[in-house]
Design a protein around this motif. Structure first.
Motif, PDB file in Angstrom:
ATOM      1  N   SER A 187      10.603  55.341  23.994  1.00  0.00           N
ATOM      2  CA  SER A 187      11.290  56.509  23.173  1.00  0.00           C
ATOM      3  C   SER A 187      11.347  56.389  21.687  1.00  0.00           C
ATOM      4  N   ASP A 188      11.890  57.509  21.318  1.00  0.00           N
ATOM      5  CA  ASP A 188      12.257  57.080  19.641  1.00  0.00           C
ATOM      6  C   ASP A 188      13.577  57.092  19.286  1.00  0.00           C
ATOM      7  N   ARG A 189      14.365  56.746  20.330  1.00  0.00           N
ATOM      8  CA  ARG A 189      16.020  56.480  20.314  1.00  0.00           C
ATOM      9  C   ARG A 189      16.029  55.133  19.389  1.00  0.00           C
ATOM     10  N   MET A 190      16.815  55.563  18.357  1.00  0.00           N
ATOM     11  CA  MET A 190      17.304  54.414  17.364  1.00  0.00           C
ATOM     12  C   MET A 190      18.446  53.573  17.975  1.00  0.00           C
ATOM     13  N   THR A 191      18.434  52.352  17.733  1.00  0.00           N
ATOM     14  CA  THR A 191      19.065  51.271  18.021  1.00  0.00           C
ATOM     15  C   THR A 191      20.021  50.970  16.747  1.00  0.00           C
ATOM     16  N   LEU A 192      20.895  50.074  17.033  1.00  0.00           N
ATOM     17  CA  LEU A 192      21.492  49.311  15.878  1.00  0.00           C
ATOM     18  C   LEU A 192      20.797  48.523  14.983  1.00  0.00           C
ATOM     19  N   THR A 193      19.554  47.927  15.390  1.00  0.00           N
ATOM     20  CA  THR A 193      18.885  47.177  14.664  1.00  0.00           C
ATOM     21  C   THR A 193      17.852  47.787  14.066  1.00  0.00           C
ATOM     22  N   ASN A 194      17.373  48.940  14.640  1.00  0.00           N
ATOM     23  CA  ASN A 194      16.577  50.016  13.984  1.00  0.00           C
ATOM     24  C   ASN A 194      17.370  50.503  12.807  1.00  0.00           C
ATOM     25  N   TYR A 195      18.762  51.182  12.811  1.00  0.00           N
ATOM     26  CA  TYR A 195      19.254  51.563  11.837  1.00  0.00           C
ATOM     27  C   TYR A 195      19.486  50.461  10.620  1.00  0.00           C
ATOM     28  N   PHE A 196      19.661  49.413  10.824  1.00  0.00           N
ATOM     29  CA  PHE A 196      19.779  48.276   9.962  1.00  0.00           C
ATOM     30  C   PHE A 196      18.171  48.389   9.083  1.00  0.00           C
ATOM     31  N   GLY A 197      17.251  48.176   9.633  1.00  0.00           N
ATOM     32  CA  GLY A 197      15.932  48.429   9.207  1.00  0.00           C
ATOM     33  C   GLY A 197      15.753  49.594   8.417  1.00  0.00           C
ATOM     34  N   LYS A 198      16.066  50.699   8.774  1.00  0.00           N
ATOM     35  CA  LYS A 198      15.913  52.089   8.345  1.00  0.00           C
ATOM     36  C   LYS A 198      16.371  52.169   6.807  1.00  0.00           C
ATOM     37  N   THR A 199      17.626  51.348   6.721  1.00  0.00           N
ATOM     38  CA  THR A 199      18.267  51.163   5.159  1.00  0.00           C
ATOM     39  C   THR A 199      17.457  50.573   4.192  1.00  0.00           C
ATOM     40  N   GLY A 200      16.541  49.915   4.594  1.00  0.00           N
ATOM     41  CA  GLY A 200      15.607  48.961   3.728  1.00  0.00           C
ATOM     42  C   GLY A 200      16.620  47.871   2.932  1.00  0.00           C
ATOM     43  N   PHE A 243      30.958  51.178  15.798  1.00  0.00           N
ATOM     44  CA  PHE A 243      30.390  50.170  14.686  1.00  0.00           C
ATOM     45  C   PHE A 243      29.650  50.999  13.255  1.00  0.00           C
ATOM     46  N   MET A 244      29.134  52.003  13.677  1.00  0.00           N
ATOM     47  CA  MET A 244      28.427  52.444  12.593  1.00  0.00           C
ATOM     48  C   MET A 244      29.297  53.698  11.934  1.00  0.00           C
ATOM     49  N   THR A 245      30.162  54.097  12.692  1.00  0.00           N
ATOM     50  CA  THR A 245      31.165  54.741  11.888  1.00  0.00           C
ATOM     51  C   THR A 245      32.225  53.955  11.088  1.00  0.00           C
ATOM     52  N   ALA A 246      32.571  52.940  11.668  1.00  0.00           N
ATOM     53  CA  ALA A 246      33.492  52.191  10.724  1.00  0.00           C
ATOM     54  C   ALA A 246      33.118  51.365   9.455  1.00  0.00           C
ATOM     55  N   TYR A 247      31.511  51.300   9.561  1.00  0.00           N
ATOM     56  CA  TYR A 247      31.143  50.709   8.229  1.00  0.00           C
ATOM     57  C   TYR A 247      30.141  51.686   7.530  1.00  0.00           C
ATOM     58  N   GLY A 248      30.248  52.732   7.960  1.00  0.00           N
ATOM     59  CA  GLY A 248      29.361  53.860   7.119  1.00  0.00           C
ATOM     60  C   GLY A 248      30.695  54.429   6.041  1.00  0.00           C
ATOM     61  N   PRO A 249      30.056  55.432   5.237  1.00  0.00           N
ATOM     62  CA  PRO A 249      30.970  55.913   4.249  1.00  0.00           C
ATOM     63  C   PRO A 249      32.144  56.302   4.286  1.00  0.00           C
TER      64      PRO A 249
END
Length: 615
Positions: free
Chosen positions: A385-398, A607-613
């Motif tokens: 699928s195209d579901r984003m994982t935690l590792t995908n999101y780290f990569g997406k930031t560049g 985790f992503m909420t805690a370390y987001g803006p």
């Protein structure tokens, strides 16, 4: 009694569909037990001379008597009779075993085999009532089905021993291949071949023997129809009485309908498995961060090296079980103290894994995807699928280079691309030239040193996000490596000597207490490998999240089916831990007994909420 009367009785029996009255399986001549032809006019005939001759020559075989192999039945009639009776007894024991054997090893006891199975009573009544040809067909089909049912119970026993759950008829077939791979990697090709051959032979033997047993017992019942009918009636009455009164032997009910319940549960399991794909598709379509711009993702960790590390089979049992608690507690306290002396703080809690005993990849994907990946069907749906994982999101930031250190992978792993890792270091790319430790291809201390050499220790690099899977605490926990001076690791050749000093898995697994002791030592080794690496190589920008993927097998958990695993965050920068202060986690590497407990699928979004803006 005249021969006419005897002949008429046998003729009536034959016309009703019964076989000749012969417990040994041999056939009597049509029309009577003496082989004397009946007069066609139906008149009675006395034959005293014939009877006398028959008495003088009792061993003379009838022309229709089956001689057996090489005529042994004719030469040894008493032996033939004994063999026949013994075979019938064994057939009855096998059918009774198949009907009554539970599908879990811990439920097998004497009382389990002195119950009255409702299915057996009903089946016997049906076979007695059916005409000859349908009866034979029903007996064969029943025998095959009973064999398949017994095989499924045996498979369940294995699954309960490893995964603490029954075999899923829809979703678990892929695990059979994984199991054979585990046998090869642990016990070698010979061990794998012997085990697989033994399973196939057992499977075929059960199908053949249960079929022959049911057919033989059916023939016996028909030859003794009145007695068999009375027996079925008595057993049916006894079953109803025992069920009504709740009669038990110890805690085991005498009257059982276990096979009907067993099959009912399987039908429901199949139905749920077929419907699960639709349920999962709906769940996967919801992602709170799918539309979040890359520059707003994980802003609280920019510039940090973030390591998500799984410790194989690191379950709550290692911390809570009285037989292990003292030693594990000492290792965790020691690690907490050494890390604090090096400037690191830590917080710990509990996560509930979707699996227990095995299935690490299901836990890894649950943790990273934020979805409950409880079976292989969901895993395949996720990784296509195209579901984003935690590792995908780290990569997406560049903002991070994403790498995987997976020493347990020793062949093509196409799913690795799904997790969005820039580079994957499997067992062949870590520079290890030492021995396997049973299943484990690379000891944990060497894996962490290889990560330092290949990625973390490089100069002028960008921040790293790494997924690291430590494998030394993988079943069978024998032999296991032990910590040595980091400077002595070299290319791993030193571990040849260490392996020789270790235990023999064949000997260890003869004693559950030895298994538990070796498991504990393996967990201690994995924790020390990780904490000493942080102490040695960590810096102000190091953030470590480590956790267990699942509980160990029931041999270690002593039957506890809980799925909790510890999870810990370690950081040098105090601001990193301040962002999770409201999580209520325990200070240090050991979570308190009452520390928060989340499903493993909840971690990604929190985790992503805690370390987001907004964190």
């Amino acid at each position: 009694m005249s021969l006419f009367t005897r002949s008429r009785q046998l003729s009536d029996t034959t016309e009703s569909g019964a076989e000749p009255d012969d417990d040994t399986g041999t056939a009597e001549p049509e029309g009577g037990g003496t082989g004397t032809a009946e007069p066609q006019d139906g008149t009675a005939t006395d034959a005293p001379e014939s009877a006398a001759r028959a008495q003088r020559t009792p061993s003379a075989p009838s022309p229709a008597t089956k001689p057996g192999w090489f005529g042994w039945r004719r030469r040894y009639p008493r032996t033939a009779r004994g063999v026949s009776v013994g075979t019938t007894v064994l057939a009855g024991a096998l059918v009774l075993f198949a009907l009554l054997v539970p599908n879990r090893i811990e439920r097998i006891e004497f009382a389990s085999f002195v119950r009255i199975p409702a299915e057996g009573v009903l089946l016997a009544g049906l076979l007695l009532a059916l005409p000859s040809k349908p009866r034979r067909v029903t007996a064969v089909v029943t025998g095959v089905f009973l064999g398949l049912l017994t095989v499924l119970k045996f498979v369940d026993m294995g699954f309960y021993q490893i995964l603490a759950r029954p075999f899923d008829l829809v979703l678990d077939w892929i695990l059979i291949e994984n199991g054979t791979d585990f046998l090869r990697e642990t016990f070698g090709r010979t061990g794998q071949v012997l085990a697989v051959t033994g399973v196939i032979v057992l499977f075929v033997a059960l199908l053949v023997l249960t079929t022959l047993a049911v057919v033989r017992l059916t023939n016996l019942m028909v030859r003794h129809r009145p007695a068999a009918g009375r027996t079925v009636l008595i057993l049916g009455t006894a079953w109803i009485t025992c069920m009504t009164l709740g009669v038990e032997i110890g805690t085991v009910p005498v009257a059982t309908k276990g096979n009907a319940e067993f099959l009912g549960n399987r039908v429901e399991q199949v139905r749920a498995g077929l419907a699960d794909a639709r349920v999962f598709e709906k769940q996967a379509s919801v992602d709170a961060f799918a539309k979040t711009p890359p520059d707003q993702l994980l802003t609280g960790l920019r510039g940090k090296d973030v390591l998500f590390t799984f410790i194989e089979s690191y379950g709550r049992v290692a911390i809570d079980d009285p037989a292990m608690a003292q030693q594990t507690d000492a290792v965790l306290k020691e690690g907490t103290g050494r890390l604090k002396a090096a400037g690191f703080e830590s917080r710990s809690g509990w996560l509930q894994s979707p699996v227990t005993g095995a299935g690490s990849w299901l836990a890894h994907s649950t943790f990273l995807s934020g979805l409950w990946i409880k079976n292989q069907q969901r895993y395949r749906s996720l990784t296509t699928s195209d579901r984003m994982t935690l590792t995908n999101y780290f990569g997406k930031t560049g903002a991070w280079r994403t790498v995987g250190v997976v020493p347990g992978v020793r062949r093509a792993w196409p799913e690795g691309k799904y997790f969005g890792l820039d580079y994957i270091y499997d067992s062949e790319h870590l520079g290890y030239h030492g021995p396997y430790f049973s299943w484990t291809p690379v000891p944990d201390q060497f894996s962490m040193e290889a990560f330092e050499r290949l990625e973390h220790g490089r100069k002028d690099r960008e921040p790293i996000m790494a997924e690291i899977i430590l494998a030394s605490s993988h079943n069978p926990w024998s032999p296991i490596a032990h910590m040595i001076d980091w400077e002595d690791l070299g290319d791993g050749s030193v571990f040849h000597r260490i392996k020789k000093e270790g235990t023999n898995p064949t000997e260890v697994w003869k004693d559950p207490e030895k298994v538990r002791a070796e498991y504990r030592k393996a967990i201690e080794y994995s924790i020390r490998s990780l904490t000493e690496w942080v102490e040695r190589y960590g810096d102000d920008d190091t953030v470590l999240v480590f956790l267990g993927d699942h509980q160990p097998v029931p041999t270690v958990t002593a039957g506890d089916t809980g799925k909790d695993v510890p999870v810990t965050i370690v950081a040098h920068d105090k601001k990193v831990l301040d962002r999770v202060a409201d999580w209520g986690w325990t200070d240090g590497l050991k979570p308190a007994e009452n520390a928060p407990r989340w499903g493993m699928d909840k971690f990604r979004d929190r985790f992503m909420t805690a370390y987001g803006p907004q964190g």
